[in-house]
Structures are given as structure tokens and as C-alpha cells.
Design an enzyme around this catalytic site. Sequence first.
Site, PDB file in Angstrom:
ATOM      1  N   SER A 137      30.025 -35.815 -33.261  1.00  0.00           N
ATOM      2  CA  SER A 137      28.801 -35.876 -34.056  1.00  0.00           C
ATOM      3  C   SER A 137      28.544 -37.350 -34.300  1.00  0.00           C
ATOM      4  CB  SER A 137      29.042 -35.173 -35.396  1.00  0.00           C
ATOM      5  OG  SER A 137      28.065 -35.546 -36.355  1.00  0.00           O
ATOM      6  N   TYR A 150      34.128 -33.149 -43.246  1.00  0.00           N
ATOM      7  CA  TYR A 150      33.547 -32.851 -41.924  1.00  0.00           C
ATOM      8  C   TYR A 150      33.668 -34.079 -41.029  1.00  0.00           C
ATOM      9  CZ  TYR A 150      30.023 -31.969 -38.305  1.00  0.00           C
ATOM     10  OH  TYR A 150      29.373 -31.828 -37.100  1.00  0.00           O
TER      11      TYR A 150
HETATM   12  N1  NAP Z   1      23.404 -29.069 -35.355  1.00  0.00           N
HETATM   13  C1  NAP Z   1      23.698 -30.299 -35.678  1.00  0.00           C
HETATM   14  O1  NAP Z   1      22.934 -30.971 -36.394  1.00  0.00           O
HETATM   15  C2  NAP Z   1      24.963 -30.952 -35.163  1.00  0.00           C
HETATM   16  C3  NAP Z   1      25.067 -32.346 -35.252  1.00  0.00           C
HETATM   17  C4  NAP Z   1      26.225 -32.968 -34.795  1.00  0.00           C
HETATM   18  C5  NAP Z   1      27.246 -32.211 -34.258  1.00  0.00           C
HETATM   19  N2  NAP Z   1      27.132 -30.844 -34.183  1.00  0.00           N
HETATM   20  C6  NAP Z   1      28.265 -30.100 -33.629  1.00  0.00           C
HETATM   21  O2  NAP Z   1      27.829 -29.291 -32.561  1.00  0.00           O
HETATM   22  C7  NAP Z   1      28.664 -28.137 -32.449  1.00  0.00           C
HETATM   23  C8  NAP Z   1      27.808 -26.890 -32.327  1.00  0.00           C
HETATM   24  O3  NAP Z   1      27.069 -26.718 -33.516  1.00  0.00           O
HETATM   25  P1  NAP Z   1      25.636 -26.009 -33.560  1.00  0.00           P
HETATM   26  O4  NAP Z   1      24.693 -26.998 -34.129  1.00  0.00           O
HETATM   27  O5  NAP Z   1      25.311 -25.370 -32.288  1.00  0.00           O
HETATM   28  O6  NAP Z   1      25.938 -24.944 -34.738  1.00  0.00           O
HETATM   29  P2  NAP Z   1      25.748 -23.356 -34.827  1.00  0.00           P
HETATM   30  O7  NAP Z   1      24.425 -22.936 -34.296  1.00  0.00           O
HETATM   31  O8  NAP Z   1      26.076 -23.023 -36.255  1.00  0.00           O
HETATM   32  O9  NAP Z   1      26.901 -22.793 -33.863  1.00  0.00           O
HETATM   33  C9  NAP Z   1      28.254 -22.915 -34.206  1.00  0.00           C
HETATM   34  C10 NAP Z   1      29.113 -22.088 -33.267  1.00  0.00           C
HETATM   35  O10 NAP Z   1      30.487 -22.244 -33.660  1.00  0.00           O
HETATM   36  C11 NAP Z   1      31.090 -20.973 -33.742  1.00  0.00           C
HETATM   37  N3  NAP Z   1      32.113 -20.909 -34.777  1.00  0.00           N
HETATM   38  C12 NAP Z   1      32.034 -21.325 -36.059  1.00  0.00           C
HETATM   39  N4  NAP Z   1      33.141 -20.965 -36.733  1.00  0.00           N
HETATM   40  C13 NAP Z   1      33.936 -20.297 -35.852  1.00  0.00           C
HETATM   41  C14 NAP Z   1      35.198 -19.646 -35.948  1.00  0.00           C
HETATM   42  N5  NAP Z   1      35.876 -19.567 -37.104  1.00  0.00           N
HETATM   43  N6  NAP Z   1      35.708 -19.057 -34.847  1.00  0.00           N
HETATM   44  C15 NAP Z   1      35.029 -19.079 -33.677  1.00  0.00           C
HETATM   45  N7  NAP Z   1      33.835 -19.672 -33.518  1.00  0.00           N
HETATM   46  C16 NAP Z   1      33.293 -20.256 -34.610  1.00  0.00           C
HETATM   47  C17 NAP Z   1      29.955 -20.007 -34.101  1.00  0.00           C
HETATM   48  O11 NAP Z   1      30.270 -18.693 -33.623  1.00  0.00           O
HETATM   49  P3  NAP Z   1      30.540 -17.404 -34.544  1.00  0.00           P
HETATM   50  O12 NAP Z   1      29.954 -17.688 -35.902  1.00  0.00           O
HETATM   51  O13 NAP Z   1      29.884 -16.270 -33.820  1.00  0.00           O
HETATM   52  O14 NAP Z   1      32.036 -17.284 -34.567  1.00  0.00           O
HETATM   53  C18 NAP Z   1      28.787 -20.598 -33.331  1.00  0.00           C
HETATM   54  O15 NAP Z   1      28.732 -20.056 -32.041  1.00  0.00           O
HETATM   55  C19 NAP Z   1      29.591 -28.170 -33.662  1.00  0.00           C
HETATM   56  O16 NAP Z   1      30.848 -28.678 -33.285  1.00  0.00           O
HETATM   57  C20 NAP Z   1      28.912 -29.147 -34.615  1.00  0.00           C
HETATM   58  O17 NAP Z   1      29.824 -29.786 -35.462  1.00  0.00           O
HETATM   59  C21 NAP Z   1      26.012 -30.200 -34.620  1.00  0.00           C
END
Ligand code: NAP
Length: 285
Positions: A137, A150
Site C-alpha cells: 500500500s 495497518y
Molecule cells: N482499496 C484500497 O484503497 C487499498 C489501498 C492500498 C492497498 N490495498 C490492499 O489491497 C488488497 C486488496 O484490498 P481491496 O481493496 O481489494 O479490499 P476488499 O475489496 O475489501 O477485498 C479484500 C479481500 O481480502 C479477503 N480477506 C479479508 N480477510 C480475509 C480472511 N480473514 N481470510 C481470507 N480472505 C480474507 C476478502 O475475502 P473474504 O472477505 O471473502 O474472506 C476479500 O476478497 C489488500 O491487501 C489491501 O490492504 C487496498
Amino acid sequence: MGERKQTALITGASSGIGRETVIRLAKRGYRVIGVARRMDRIVQLSSHFDGIIPKKADLSRPDEVESLYKYIIERSEPVTVLVNNAGYSIRGALEEVPLHGIRRLFEVNLFSLIRITQACLPGMREQRYGTIVNLSSVAGKFAFPMSGVYAATKHAVEAISDALRVEVRPFGIRVVTIRPGAIATEFNEVANRMTNELVQQSEEDYRPVQEALGTAMGRLFGQLSLPGPGLIAEIIEKAVTSDSPKPVYTAGPLVKEFLEPRFKMDDEGFDRYMAEKTGLLGLKV
Ligand SMILES: NC(=O)c1ccc[n+]([C@@H]2O[C@H](COP(=O)([O-])OP(=O)(O)OC[C@H]3O[C@@H](n4cnc5c(N)ncnc54)[C@H](OP(=O)(O)O)[C@@H]3O)[C@@H](O)[C@H]2O)c1
């Protein structure tokens, strides 16, 4: 690698960046193992695109991560593309964030990433081929106040990725770090759900801090238009299919506002900059 169908494993496949990446790699002809807890979503995806294998695992549970490790290591076809994407955020004053919540966050964002990587490396080493993509991130290089834990998980992901990249390059394995800024996914909703109660029950002393931060961040995000997860999935797809991917890819809002200044300023300068941007400069409670 020849014409054989390659296997990719993507964690966090049920939503956001992971889901988009599953679709892109499936369309490119990869066999894609999609890992998450919400199986219904991945099963549904697999009915629209060929080659998607839903795999249920709660990555906050070490026993389930071990089962996933076993599943990967025992597969006859090695995983040649690993996208360590699952992750979430919790917020709150460090003083008040419960330690069990921090441990759980580290299980999902860091320890499961390490264990799944350990499961994929033997197969990649044997092939002398593979790509590991780790989702960091912008907060992998600086930390917002009230989001230190985080940021700590993502700083650790950066360190693991940097060391591993150089460590496994001799075997033809590439390690790529992705540093997204703010992206419109369920990420924010999940963070609010996990931490709203904690923030509402916060010590009186922290109220002015939260209010100042909330106002400043509200103003900042009000000026931004957040791109969808396709922006990051496209970068992951490019990195995976490139002959020479970059070590790090950065994209999205907050890069200009925070990451670039972090790289330009010294520690003292950036500390002041962060305090000012988050409305906390000079605040006395
Ligand atoms: N969106 C942003 O602004 C942003 C910015 C920087 C970095 N990121 C990073 O990008 C990555 C993806 O995030 P996203 O934005 O796509 O978020 P998201 O839409 O909330 O997706 C998160 C994914 O992680 C899975 N997950 C969460 N807890 C879990 C658990 N206990 N066991 C298994 N799977 C789990 C969820 O699946 P289930 O709930 O179905 O298990 C979901 O598929 C993350 O690592 C996040 O830190 C996001």
C-alpha cells in the site's frame, strides 16, 4: 515457460482488486485458484469464466492457512503465479486497539502471506520460474495517524518482498510489490465495520484528535475521485505477463499527496507535513 496452462493462486479473490485480477488472469488462460472466505462469490465467478478453482480459507486462522499450505504443496501442477492480495485495515488510537485485533490483522496481512509464499516457492524453484506479487500500500512507506498497525503490516510486506526479490532472483523467480493509493473497493467499508465501535468508545482525550483527523481526511478525500480496482488489477496483469516486471508499482490517489513527499522529505520534514495534512499540527488537548 512453454504453452502449458499455468496455475495462478490469488488470495482475496472474492472482492475488489483480487476479484478483478482473477477475471483478468482467467481470461488470459491461466488456471486460477481463488482463495477467500466468501466462496459463493468465487463459485459465481467460476460459472462465468473458465479455469477458476474456488478455495475456501480463513487466513486469520493459522490452522486453515496450514491446510492451504498442504493443498498447495501437494498439487501436481505447481503454482507459477502467486498474488498475495488478501488484506484489510483496522483503525484507532494505538493505546486502544486490542492486541487480539492486531494479532488477527498480522495473521491475514502478513503471516498468511509468508506461509502461502513458502508453499509456492518449492514448485517455483523446481521450475526455475515464477512470479510472486505482494499487495502492499502507499501505507507501506509511511503511516497515517490512527492507522499505525495497518501500516506496520504493510511495512513488513515491503521488507519481506525486498529481501525475497533478491534472494530468489537466482532461481528465475520474480517478486513484485504493488503499492496502491486509495481504491474504490469494499476495503473502506470493512475497515469502518471492524473499527467504528472502537473509535466511538474512545477515551475523551482522543475525541479532538479524531475530529481534527476526520475533518482533514474528509476534505482530502472530498477532492479525490477514487479509481476502481481495475486500475490495480491491470498493473498486476502487466507485471505477471511482462518479461521484466518492475520491482515496485505504485498507482492511485494519495501517491502524489503522501508517497512522493515521503520520498522527497527528511523524517522531520515529513512528520510535520503529515501532521499538517491530517489537521493535527499544533493541536493541544
Ligand atoms: N482499496 C484500497 O484503497 C487499498 C489501498 C492500498 C492497498 N490495498 C490492499 O489491497 C488488497 C486488496 O484490498 P481491496 O481493496 O481489494 O479490499 P476488499 O475489496 O475489501 O477485498 C479484500 C479481500 O481480502 C479477503 N480477506 C479479508 N480477510 C480475509 C480472511 N480473514 N481470510 C481470507 N480472505 C480474507 C476478502 O475475502 P473474504 O472477505 O471473502 O474472506 C476479500 O476478497 C489488500 O491487501 C489491501 O490492504 C487496498
